[in-house]
Motif scaffolding. Sequence first.
Motif, PDB file in Angstrom:
ATOM      1  N   SER A  96       0.823  -1.212   0.000  1.00 51.55           N
ATOM      2  CA  SER A  96       0.000   0.000   0.000  1.00 51.55           C
ATOM      3  C   SER A  96       0.854   1.259   0.000  1.00 51.55           C
ATOM      4  O   SER A  96       0.598   2.207  -0.758  1.00 51.55           O
ATOM      5  N   LEU A  97       1.893   1.278   0.839  1.00 45.44           N
ATOM      6  CA  LEU A  97       2.757   2.458   0.921  1.00 45.44           C
ATOM      7  C   LEU A  97       3.473   2.722  -0.392  1.00 45.44           C
ATOM      8  O   LEU A  97       3.562   3.862  -0.864  1.00 45.44           O
ATOM      9  N   TRP A  98       3.997   1.672  -1.005  1.00 47.60           N
ATOM     10  CA  TRP A  98       4.754   1.864  -2.240  1.00 47.60           C
ATOM     11  C   TRP A  98       3.850   2.166  -3.433  1.00 47.60           C
ATOM     12  O   TRP A  98       4.255   2.852  -4.376  1.00 47.60           O
ATOM     13  N   LEU A  99       2.628   1.668  -3.422  1.00 42.22           N
ATOM     14  CA  LEU A  99       1.674   2.052  -4.466  1.00 42.22           C
ATOM     15  C   LEU A  99       1.311   3.530  -4.335  1.00 42.22           C
ATOM     16  O   LEU A  99       1.205   4.247  -5.340  1.00 42.22           O
ATOM     17  N   ALA A 100       1.105   3.993  -3.094  1.00 40.60           N
ATOM     18  CA  ALA A 100       0.849   5.416  -2.877  1.00 40.60           C
ATOM     19  C   ALA A 100       2.049   6.256  -3.304  1.00 40.60           C
ATOM     20  O   ALA A 100       1.893   7.337  -3.897  1.00 40.60           O
ATOM     21  N   LYS A 128       9.575   2.657 -17.007  1.00 36.46           N
ATOM     22  CA  LYS A 128      10.816   2.092 -16.476  1.00 36.46           C
ATOM     23  C   LYS A 128      11.073   2.586 -15.056  1.00 36.46           C
ATOM     24  O   LYS A 128      11.592   1.838 -14.218  1.00 36.46           O
ATOM     25  N   VAL A 129      10.717   3.843 -14.788  1.00 36.29           N
ATOM     26  CA  VAL A 129      10.865   4.371 -13.433  1.00 36.29           C
ATOM     27  C   VAL A 129       9.948   3.612 -12.471  1.00 36.29           C
ATOM     28  O   VAL A 129      10.356   3.255 -11.355  1.00 36.29           O
ATOM     29  N   MET A 130       8.704   3.343 -12.897  1.00 34.52           N
ATOM     30  CA  MET A 130       7.785   2.589 -12.057  1.00 34.52           C
ATOM     31  C   MET A 130       8.306   1.171 -11.808  1.00 34.52           C
ATOM     32  O   MET A 130       8.215   0.638 -10.696  1.00 34.52           O
ATOM     33  N   THR A 131       8.863   0.565 -12.860  1.00 34.89           N
ATOM     34  CA  THR A 131       9.437  -0.774 -12.699  1.00 34.89           C
ATOM     35  C   THR A 131      10.599  -0.766 -11.718  1.00 34.89           C
ATOM     36  O   THR A 131      10.711  -1.634 -10.841  1.00 34.89           O
ATOM     37  N   GLY A 132      11.476   0.233 -11.836  1.00 34.86           N
ATOM     38  CA  GLY A 132      12.595   0.349 -10.906  1.00 34.86           C
ATOM     39  C   GLY A 132      12.140   0.579  -9.483  1.00 34.86           C
ATOM     40  O   GLY A 132      12.725   0.038  -8.523  1.00 34.86           O
ATOM     41  N   THR A 133      11.069   1.365  -9.324  1.00 36.72           N
ATOM     42  CA  THR A 133      10.510   1.607  -7.991  1.00 36.72           C
ATOM     43  C   THR A 133      10.030   0.316  -7.357  1.00 36.72           C
ATOM     44  O   THR A 133      10.260   0.059  -6.158  1.00 36.72           O
ATOM     45  N   TRP A 134       9.394  -0.539  -8.147  1.00 32.74           N
ATOM     46  CA  TRP A 134       8.865  -1.784  -7.603  1.00 32.74           C
ATOM     47  C   TRP A 134       9.940  -2.824  -7.371  1.00 32.74           C
ATOM     48  O   TRP A 134       9.812  -3.672  -6.484  1.00 32.74           O
TER      49      TRP A 134
END
Length: 324
Positions: A96-100, A128-134
Amino acid sequence: MNGVLYITFTVILSVEVIIGNFGNGIIVLVNIMDLVKRRKISSVDQILTALAISRIVLLWLVLVSWWLSMFYPGQWMTEGIDVIVYSMWTTLNQISLWLATSFSVFCFLKIANFSNIVFFYLKVRVKKVMTGTWIMFLLLLGLNIIVINASKTILITEYKVNMSNRLNLKNTQISILFPFANTVFGFIPFAVSLVTFLLLFFSLWKHQRKMHHGAQGCRDASAKAHIRVLQTLIASILLYFVFFLSLVVKVWTSLLLERMLLLSITQAAKIAFPSLHSWVLILGNAKLRKASLSALQWLRCRHKDEHRRVQRPEVHSCGSSCMP
């Protein structure tokens, strides 16, 4: 903590769960209906839908675990069920925190405007930024789970339940391990969200300084987009701060012998973020805001219709105008 306070916090948690499930349910329902209708869904709607689903499960997990700890405190500790539930809560909470946080980063990259080559590189490669974040999230989540499970056996053996069903802890270092780990790992997404908010605010400030140059209409549209997103992020950061503060307080209260009241307060504060934040997102999204207003209007009309049926069974009101 006496029975009155238990009942009070149970009611508070229940209300928060109801409010959170209603708000998150609207987000999921609207986006799924939009997906079925248009056969596609935007990246931001994907993030919001996943966020809402994770929070619905998280809210119910917290409510069920609260009821179990209240009615079955002995089995709750001696059988180690609390460690399993805590691991589940940690996983769902981190998701939840990382999705927010992903939502904040996504809005920042889409709205902000900097004449910087690094920012431009990130802006054109949002996926790609979203992928790296996850990827970073999964690594931190794995480390967090390892910290919890590594101390599982020690934690269970260190607890004992006395005749009054109040939990005592012999080793305070073990008692603060779980909340301390979640505080440390929860600070990272909070810091990322705070940085994106500050950078977006700085982008708006720079934009306002340059508004007297170039096309005024385009500048005004960009400024409105900045302000609209900032309004959502301000409320998000405030709720995020309350959540993070509750984690810090929980670490502190773990060092106290008489801590049940403060632990209950921090529990209610933690649930406020996934519960109320859904409505912040709804108010900041025109599609979700319109759908929620239609749903509330329909519920109000149904209530009036049922009331009038009881008063005058022959009268049927609210008709098709109340349908969302």
